[in-house]
Design a protein around this motif. Sequence first.
Motif, short mmCIF file in Angstrom:
data_model
loop_
_atom_site.label_atom_id
_atom_site.label_comp_id
_atom_site.label_asym_id
_atom_site.label_seq_id
_atom_site.Cartn_x
_atom_site.Cartn_y
_atom_site.Cartn_z
N GLN A 102 38.54 -32.86 23.66
CA GLN A 102 39.42 -31.87 22.94
C GLN A 102 39.59 -30.78 23.39
N LYS A 138 24.69 -34.15 19.75
CA LYS A 138 23.98 -35.01 18.68
C LYS A 138 23.90 -36.47 19.10
N ALA A 168 32.54 -40.89 12.97
CA ALA A 168 31.80 -39.70 13.27
C ALA A 168 30.58 -40.00 14.15
N VAL A 169 29.92 -39.25 14.94
CA VAL A 169 28.69 -39.69 15.68
C VAL A 169 27.37 -39.74 14.68
N ASP A 170 27.64 -39.14 13.56
CA ASP A 170 26.44 -38.93 12.92
C ASP A 170 26.16 -39.98 11.87
N GLY A 172 38.07 -28.51 16.11
CA GLY A 172 37.96 -29.58 14.91
C GLY A 172 38.25 -30.87 15.37
N ASN A 173 37.65 -31.85 14.52
CA ASN A 173 37.92 -33.16 14.53
C ASN A 173 39.51 -33.77 14.46
N LEU A 178 34.30 -39.75 17.59
CA LEU A 178 34.17 -38.35 17.39
C LEU A 178 33.08 -37.69 17.87
N ALA A 179 32.96 -37.21 18.85
CA ALA A 179 31.56 -36.55 19.38
C ALA A 179 31.67 -35.21 19.92
N GLY A 180 32.78 -34.51 19.47
CA GLY A 180 33.18 -33.41 20.20
C GLY A 180 32.38 -32.13 19.46
N GLY A 181 31.78 -32.38 18.16
CA GLY A 181 31.18 -31.31 17.32
C GLY A 181 30.01 -30.83 17.94
N MET A 182 29.53 -29.63 17.35
CA MET A 182 28.35 -28.79 17.95
C MET A 182 27.09 -29.28 17.57
N GLY A 183 27.18 -29.77 16.03
CA GLY A 183 25.88 -30.12 15.62
C GLY A 183 24.99 -29.06 15.46
N LYS A 230 23.01 -34.77 9.49
CA LYS A 230 23.66 -33.39 9.49
C LYS A 230 22.42 -32.51 9.93
N GLU A 290 39.66 -24.80 12.84
CA GLU A 290 39.54 -25.96 12.82
C GLU A 290 40.68 -27.07 12.35
N ARG A 301 23.97 -27.71 12.81
CA ARG A 301 23.00 -27.95 11.48
C ARG A 301 21.67 -28.45 11.95
#
Length: 410
Positions: A180, A112, A235-237, A206-207, A98-103, A388, A360, A105
């Motif tokens: 996504q 990310k 998750a990617v992180d 959202g994931n 899952l690497a669609g987030g904006m990161g 994060k 999300e 933070r």
Amino acid sequence: MGMTLEQAKEKLAKYGQEQVLKYYEELGEEQRRALLDQIEATDMSILEKCRHREELVKKGVITPLAAMELSEIRENFDSFTATGLEAIRAGKVGAVLLAGGMGTRLGSDAPKGMYNVGITRELYIFQCLINNLMDVVKQAGCWIHLFVMTSDKNREATESFLREHAFFGYNGEYVHFFKQEMAAATDYEGKIYLEEKGKLSTSPNGNGGWFISLQKSGLLELVKSQGIQWLNVFAVDNVLQRIADPCFVGATIQKGCAVGAKVVRKNAPDEKVGVICLEDGRPSIVEYYDLTKELMETRDEKGDPAYNFGVILNYLFREEDLEHMMASNMPLHVVEKKIPYLDQDGNLVKPDAPNGYKFENLVLDMIHQLDSCLPFEVERSREFAPIKNKTGIDSVESAKALLQKNGVIL
Ligand code: UTP
């Protein structure tokens, strides 16, 4: 063809979003078309939900769900591992990054996974994850299909980065990208921001939409034609996590569960992790902010805290159970977020603090729709190093220290 200006105005009036046409007259033909198309494609019915945020995610009756703890896992390690390896070698296990987030933070504009955690050498987050998966590839002696979810905002950067680095040694034929969907982002009144004069502000949705997006992309066909029955979503992180971990796969299969969830023992009763539990008798996750003091203090028959295991966003889903789930609705989460927007004078502002909402679906809500879940304990010092933030808790700093502790040369 697409929506006409009149039709767009009608839709916007219905949802009180006319402000997004503020600069319409200034736009060129192509930009106008793109804006109208975006207005047409955007689900605005969800936006008013930001006014009822507290009602959105109502919880049922929470009771404990026992985890499979380290001692039990150690006792059965060989047997679980053998079952897992057999499934992997039979091609029944795939991995979904899952690497669609904006990161936001972390505060870097790049995806990310492109973040370099190396000190004396380059070592990217994506590279850490691929190295971890490669351990299993080597152990099993076969490649594992890796599906990478990105969003409109980071697809290109992610894919070209991984290609330029030759997938860090992974077999490119086994790497598949899918996108996504995006959702509009609004101010605190639920009004959609503009990020360009001809573009609504959007945020990845959202994931929790990963399975639907996988299906829409056509890749679910590949999953089926390859005989993949289990999808390890991660998750990617978390740079330390084991992916397609044979022991975890084998334990989930042997227990006959629809999903396995890797969990860690909480380091404090109020630690900010979602806690695995039963909700109205079905597996579920209570977010830390929903965990009441009473639940925090509840003990099980051994005298241990009854809600003591936090999820780390590493789940093994049985694919056929996800297909049955699709029709049902996932709850919507309205989350405060920093959203880049055009100010009164049409200048782009990148805020330092949250200034509105994103909308999300979350992968953790999928658990509640499944009949059975195996919470599978992992040692946090060996498998949990999420990035994060830049510094402090769950940060680049803490992850670097944990990587070094685990013998990774930075
Ligand atoms: P986070 O909850 O950390 O969200 O995502 P984020 O958007 O990446 O980061 P912040 O909150 O802006 O700092 C957990 C995992 O889910 C993925 C992320 O890429 C990460 O692997 N994710 C999140 C998606 O794939 N899509 C989304 O829409 C959101």
